[in-house]
Design an enzyme around this catalytic site. Structure first.
Site, PDB file in Angstrom:
ATOM      1  N   SER A   1       0.837  -1.195   0.000  1.00 56.75           N
ATOM      2  CA  SER A   1       0.000   0.000   0.000  1.00 56.75           C
ATOM      3  C   SER A   1       0.876   1.250   0.000  1.00 56.75           C
ATOM      4  CB  SER A   1      -0.882   0.014   1.250  1.00 56.75           C
ATOM      5  OG  SER A   1      -1.473  -1.249   1.430  1.00 56.75           O
TER       6      SER A   1
HETATM    7  C1  SAM Z   1      -3.326  -4.049  -0.301  1.00 57.67           C
HETATM    8  S1  SAM Z   1      -2.800  -5.685  -0.081  1.00 57.67           S
HETATM    9  C2  SAM Z   1      -2.121  -5.668   1.558  1.00 57.67           C
HETATM   10  C3  SAM Z   1      -0.901  -4.847   1.732  1.00 57.67           C
HETATM   11  C4  SAM Z   1      -0.019  -5.348   2.852  1.00 57.67           C
HETATM   12  N1  SAM Z   1      -0.555  -5.041   4.155  1.00 57.67           N
HETATM   13  C5  SAM Z   1       1.401  -4.846   2.695  1.00 57.67           C
HETATM   14  O1  SAM Z   1       1.885  -4.091   3.542  1.00 57.67           O
HETATM   15  O2  SAM Z   1       2.041  -5.247   1.730  1.00 57.67           O
HETATM   16  C6  SAM Z   1      -4.340  -6.541   0.244  1.00 57.67           C
HETATM   17  C7  SAM Z   1      -4.127  -7.985   0.627  1.00 57.67           C
HETATM   18  O3  SAM Z   1      -5.359  -8.507   1.068  1.00 57.67           O
HETATM   19  C8  SAM Z   1      -5.361  -9.875   0.759  1.00 57.67           C
HETATM   20  N2  SAM Z   1      -6.732 -10.406   0.832  1.00 57.67           N
HETATM   21  C9  SAM Z   1      -7.752 -10.235  -0.030  1.00 57.67           C
HETATM   22  N3  SAM Z   1      -8.827 -10.917   0.379  1.00 57.67           N
HETATM   23  C10 SAM Z   1      -8.475 -11.537   1.536  1.00 57.67           C
HETATM   24  C11 SAM Z   1      -9.162 -12.385   2.435  1.00 57.67           C
HETATM   25  N4  SAM Z   1     -10.422 -12.780   2.223  1.00 57.67           N
HETATM   26  N5  SAM Z   1      -8.495 -12.821   3.529  1.00 57.67           N
HETATM   27  C12 SAM Z   1      -7.209 -12.453   3.765  1.00 57.67           C
HETATM   28  N6  SAM Z   1      -6.510 -11.648   2.943  1.00 57.67           N
HETATM   29  C13 SAM Z   1      -7.136 -11.192   1.838  1.00 57.67           C
HETATM   30  C14 SAM Z   1      -4.755  -9.929  -0.616  1.00 57.67           C
HETATM   31  O4  SAM Z   1      -4.268 -11.223  -0.923  1.00 57.67           O
HETATM   32  C15 SAM Z   1      -3.679  -8.869  -0.525  1.00 57.67           C
HETATM   33  O5  SAM Z   1      -2.433  -9.425  -0.250  1.00 57.67           O
END
Ligand code: SAM
Length: 370
Positions: free
Chosen positions: A76
Site C-alpha cells: 500500500s
Molecule cells: C493491499 S494488499 C495488503 C498490503 C499489505 N498489508 C502490505 O503491507 O504489503 C491486500 C491484501 O489482502 C489480501 N486479501 C484479499 N482478500 C483476503 C481475504 N479474504 N483474507 C485475507 N486476505 C485477503 C490480498 O491477498 C492482498 O495481499
C-alpha cells in the site's frame, strides 16, 4: 549511511510534513524499516516513493469477453499505511491482528512497534504468506502468519486490542467484531464506488462496534472470497443488459458523476453501493456517461437537448439514474454533508450494520450492503 536510509528518511520527512506520520514512535519504526526488502523487483526509488506498488495480478472473468487483469496484492502507499497505523492508536503491549499480509511490509512495521509476539497477520494467498514470512525473518521478525480467508479472523489468537484490515470490506465481518477486545479499535477501508473511505471503529459492546469515516482518503483492493478470482463477490465484471428499457430526460448534468467530490461519491454510494461510472467518447456518435451496477444500467447524453435538459436511457428493474438524481439532490438539500457527519453502527450480524447521518436514530440511515 546506506542509500536506502536516505530515501526512507526523505519519505518519512514527507509524511511527517503532510501530518500523516505524527507519532515519534511510529516515525522511528518507519525510518528503521527497509521497504525495499519487501519489493525486491523494484529499484530503490520506486520502493521509497509514496505510491502503492502492485505486486500481484489475477484475471477476473468478464461477462461475454476476455478476462481482465486486476491487482490482487500490493504494498500500500506509505501515506495510507501511516494514516491507518496512526488511527489504530496502539499502546505498548497491544496485540494486533492484520488482515491482508501482502508483502509483509506493514506487518514489519507492526512488529517493529509492538514486538513480533504481539502481531498476527492473515492473507488468503499461501504463496504471499510464505514470501512475507521469509522477508520478515530477514529482519529478525517471526510473527504468527496465517494463510486463510481473513473474513473469519484468527479466532484462536483472540481477543485482539487492535484489528487492521488492509483490504476493503462492504460490511464489517462479524468475526472481527467478536475477536476485538473490549475498548478495542478496528480500522478498515470501505469497498465500493466510494472506496476512498476509511472507517475507524471502537468496540462499544460485546457484539458491537461504532465508527466514523476518517477525513483522509485511502483506496484499497477488496477482501475477496476466492483465491482465483480478484472480485469482491467472486462474480463477473460487466453489466447485465436487462430488458425493461425506459427513455426519458433528466435535469441533472451527468458530468457531476465524473470525478465527483469524494463526499458526494460517498453519499451516492450509500444509495447505490458499487456503482460504476464510465464515460464514452464515440467520435461519430453521442458522448455519454454511463452508470451501472450488477442489476441495472443508465446512459445519459452529455450534450443537453435544451438548456438544463439531458436525455437518459435506463435499463433494468431499477431506474438507476433516477436514484443518482435523487441522491445528488438530497446531498445538496442536506447541506452537502462532509464525511465527518456520519456514524457507523455495526453489530456482529450482517443485517444489523448501518451508516447514519448526524444521529443514529435520525431520519437518514443506510444499511451496509451484504
Ligand atoms: C493491499 S494488499 C495488503 C498490503 C499489505 N498489508 C502490505 O503491507 O504489503 C491486500 C491484501 O489482502 C489480501 N486479501 C484479499 N482478500 C483476503 C481475504 N479474504 N483474507 C485475507 N486476505 C485477503 C490480498 O491477498 C492482498 O495481499
Amino acid at each position: 549511511m546506506a542509500e536506502w536510509q536516505h530515501l526512507v528518511d526523505h519519505l518519512a520527512d514527507e509524511l511527517v510534513q503532510r501530518g500523516q506520520l505524527t507519532d515519534p514512535l511510529w516515525q522511528n519504526v518507519f525510518r528503521q524499516t527497509p521497504r525495499h526488502l519487501f519489493l525486491p523487483d523494484r529499484d530503490l526509488a520506486d520502493a521509497y516513493a509514496n505510491d502503492a506498488v502492485v505486486t500481484q495480478q489475477r484475471p477476473a472473468p468478464v461477462a461475454g469477453g476476455e478476462p481482465m487483469l486486476l491487482p490482487t496484492s500490493s504494498a500500500s502507499a506509505p501515506s495510507a499505511v501511516a494514516v491507518m497505523l496512526d488511527r489504530l492508536e496502539v499502546q505498548d503491549g497491544d496485540r494486533v491482528l492484520e488482515i491482508g499480509t501482502g508483502t509483509g511490509y506493514n506487518t514489519a512495521l507492526l512488529c517493529g512497534r509492538l514486538g513480533d509476539d504481539h502481531v498476527v497477520s492473515i492473507d488468503l494467498d499461501p504463496d504471499l504468506v510464505d514470501t512475507a514470512r521469509t522477508r520478515l525473518a530477514e529482519l529478525g521478525f517471526g510473527p504468527r502468519l496465517v494463510a486463510r480467508d481473513g473474513t473469519d479472523g484468527v479466532p484462536d489468537g483472540a481477543p485482539y486490542d487492535r484489528i487492521l484490515a488492509t483490504c476493503a470490506v462492504t460490511q464489517v465481518p462479524p468475526a472481527w467484531i467478536r475477536q476485538l477486545a473490549p475498548n478495542g479499535r478496528l480500522v478498515a477501508p470501505l469497498h465500493g464506488a466510494a472506496d476512498a473511505a476509511l472507517m475507524v471503529f471502537d468496540k462499544t459492546a460485546d457484539d458491537e462496534v461504532t465508527g466514523r469515516f476518517d477525513p483522509e482518503l485511502t483506496s484499497f483492493m477488496p477482501l475477496r472470497p476466492q483465491l482465483g478470482n480478484p472480485l469482491v463477490d467472486g462474480g463477473t465484471i460487466g453489466w447485465a443488459v436487462p430488458l425493461m428499457a425506459a427513455d426519458g430526460t433528466t435535469t441533472l448534468d451527468p458530468v457531476v458523476m465524473v470525478d465527483p467530490d469524494p463526499d458526494l461519491a460517498l453519499f451516492v454510494h450509500l444509495h447505490i453501493p458499487s456503482l460504476a461510472v464510465f464515460t464514452t467518447d464515440v467520435s461519430d456518435g453521442p458522448r455519454t456517461i454511463s452508470v451501472g451496477d450488477s442489476t441495472a444500467v443508465a446512459e445519459v447524453n452529455v450534450d443537453p437537448t435544451s438548456p438544463g435538459v439531458w436525455t437518459v436511457h435506463q435499463r433494468g428493474p431499477r431506474r438507476l439514474w433516477d436514484t443518482v438524481e435523487h441522491a445528488v439532490w438530497l446531498w445538496g438539500h442536506l447541506g452537502k454533508p462532509r464525511r465527518d457527519r456520519y456514524g457507523i453502527s455495526a453489530l456482529d450480524r450482517t443485517d444489523r450494520q448501518y451508516i447514519w447521518l448526524d444521529d443514529p436514530y435520525g431520519p437518514y440511515s443506510w444499511p451496509l450492503p451484504l
